[in-house]
Design a protein around this motif. Structure first.
Motif, mmCIF file in Angstrom:
data_model
loop_
_atom_site.group_PDB
_atom_site.id
_atom_site.type_symbol
_atom_site.label_atom_id
_atom_site.label_comp_id
_atom_site.label_asym_id
_atom_site.label_seq_id
_atom_site.Cartn_x
_atom_site.Cartn_y
_atom_site.Cartn_z
ATOM 1 N N ASN A 101 0.683 -0.998 -0.306
ATOM 2 C CA ASN A 101 -0.246 -0.094 0.302
ATOM 3 C C ASN A 101 1.033 1.585 -0.216
ATOM 4 O O ASN A 101 0.801 1.755 -0.720
ATOM 5 C CB ASN A 101 -0.897 0.023 1.436
ATOM 6 N N ARG A 163 -11.739 5.155 9.852
ATOM 7 C CA ARG A 163 -12.233 5.585 8.544
ATOM 8 C C ARG A 163 -10.929 6.773 8.326
ATOM 9 O O ARG A 163 -11.001 7.128 7.257
ATOM 10 C CB ARG A 163 -13.409 6.027 8.522
ATOM 11 N N THR A 169 -5.491 1.487 6.436
ATOM 12 C CA THR A 169 -7.024 2.396 5.410
ATOM 13 C C THR A 169 -7.838 2.062 6.369
ATOM 14 O O THR A 169 -8.004 0.301 6.683
ATOM 15 C CB THR A 169 -6.044 2.427 4.309
ATOM 16 N N GLU A 170 -8.887 1.830 6.146
ATOM 17 C CA GLU A 170 -10.519 1.087 6.102
ATOM 18 C C GLU A 170 -9.916 0.431 4.660
ATOM 19 O O GLU A 170 -10.887 -0.989 5.375
ATOM 20 C CB GLU A 170 -11.049 2.593 5.933
ATOM 21 N N ASN A 171 -9.357 0.836 3.709
ATOM 22 C CA ASN A 171 -9.102 -0.458 3.165
ATOM 23 C C ASN A 171 -8.298 -1.682 3.085
ATOM 24 O O ASN A 171 -8.837 -3.034 3.343
ATOM 25 C CB ASN A 171 -9.314 0.216 1.200
ATOM 26 N N ILE A 174 -10.701 -3.802 5.922
ATOM 27 C CA ILE A 174 -10.635 -5.174 5.085
ATOM 28 C C ILE A 174 -10.461 -6.189 4.226
ATOM 29 O O ILE A 174 -11.002 -6.721 4.508
ATOM 30 C CB ILE A 174 -12.424 -4.039 3.983
ATOM 31 N N GLN A 175 -9.267 -5.254 3.449
ATOM 32 C CA GLN A 175 -8.406 -6.532 2.864
ATOM 33 C C GLN A 175 -8.302 -7.808 4.465
ATOM 34 O O GLN A 175 -8.251 -9.431 4.170
ATOM 35 C CB GLN A 175 -6.979 -6.141 2.549
ATOM 36 N N SER A 183 -14.376 -11.321 7.763
ATOM 37 C CA SER A 183 -15.145 -10.243 7.765
ATOM 38 C C SER A 183 -15.958 -9.712 8.869
ATOM 39 O O SER A 183 -16.065 -8.630 8.519
ATOM 40 C CB SER A 183 -15.488 -10.290 5.686
#
Length: 236
Positions: A101, A163, A169-171, A174-175, A183
């Motif tokens: 990232n 957030r 990060t949020e992503n 989630i990943q 999840s």
């Protein structure tokens, strides 16, 4: 700063400083950074062994709760050690996903974006892994990765992130939930920055944390018969 509600609920909480941090002894030549290494995981194992050999603590089911780098340590340990019955993290991450990232975000300051986007992903990943190997050699340590062992996790997991977190990060969270197959355990806190979810949403944070460990650890015992390990991140 993160688990007073667990103490109030009756859980026994054990917390410690990693080596070269806080009140723990410093390992000569080793300066901890954001990437979790086998040194930190060895520290976790030492604490777990101490708990297992204690007449009182050794009888309790163990949950792990870590923040940022401590969250990564908790997740990797849960994949390796069956003594861990439940996990919660705040701003925890997978090292390889974080490296990728950061590389995507900041490559434009090294090479033109049009050039970087034309590189095949396999080539980018190969270079990143080589860079990490060089970093390990220079720092005299071995990094630990969730990638490759995430499928081993069987424990319930709560993954908290903000957030507005510009690091984890949020992503990325989630990943991480998808990588671990958890999840449904992801909670993204609106307006929260890195490690600040409890500051932003304290009441709900405490309620979710207590509920998670009550449901995952207390099926047959009282809250006073449970133990939680916590470890801070380098910034905490």
């Amino acid at each position: 700063n993160y688990c007073p509600a667990l103490v109030a609920a009756g859980f026994a909480v054990v917390s410690f400083d990693f080596r070269s941090q806080g009140e723990s002894d410093h390992l000569e030549g080793y300066v901890p950074i954001q990437w979790i290494s086998e040194f930190e995981l060895n520290d976790v194992q030492a604490v777990l062994n101490h708990i297992s050999n204690d007449a009182f603590l050794g009888q309790l089911p163990i949950g792990m709760f870590g923040v940022s780098r401590g969250g990564s340590a908790a997740l990797v340990t849960a994949c390796r050690d069956g003594r861990i019955k439940s996990v919660a993290t705040d701003s925890g991450y997978d090292t390889m996903a974080m490296v990728q990232n950061f590389n995507d975000r900041f490559s434009q300051y090294v090479v033109p974006d049009w050039f970087f986007r034309r590189l095949p992903q396999w080539h980018v990943n190969l270079v990143l892994r080589q860079a990490l190997r060089l970093s390990q050699r220079r720092r005299g340590c071995e990094y630990a990765f969730l990638e490759g062992i995430a499928h081993r996790i069987s424990q319930p997991a709560l993954l908290i992130s903000g957030r507005r977190d510009s690091y984890v990060t949020e992503n990325l969270t989630i990943q991480l939930g998808k990588l671990l197959g958890r999840s449904e355990g992801v909670w993204i806190v609106p307006k929260a920055k890195h490690n600040k979810s409890r500051t932003t949403a304290g009441i709900e944070y405490d309620q979710r944390l207590v509920k998670h460990f009550e449901q995952s650890l207390l099926s047959d015992v009282r809250p006073t018969d449970c133990l939680l390990y916590t470890s801070p991140s380098p910034r905490d």
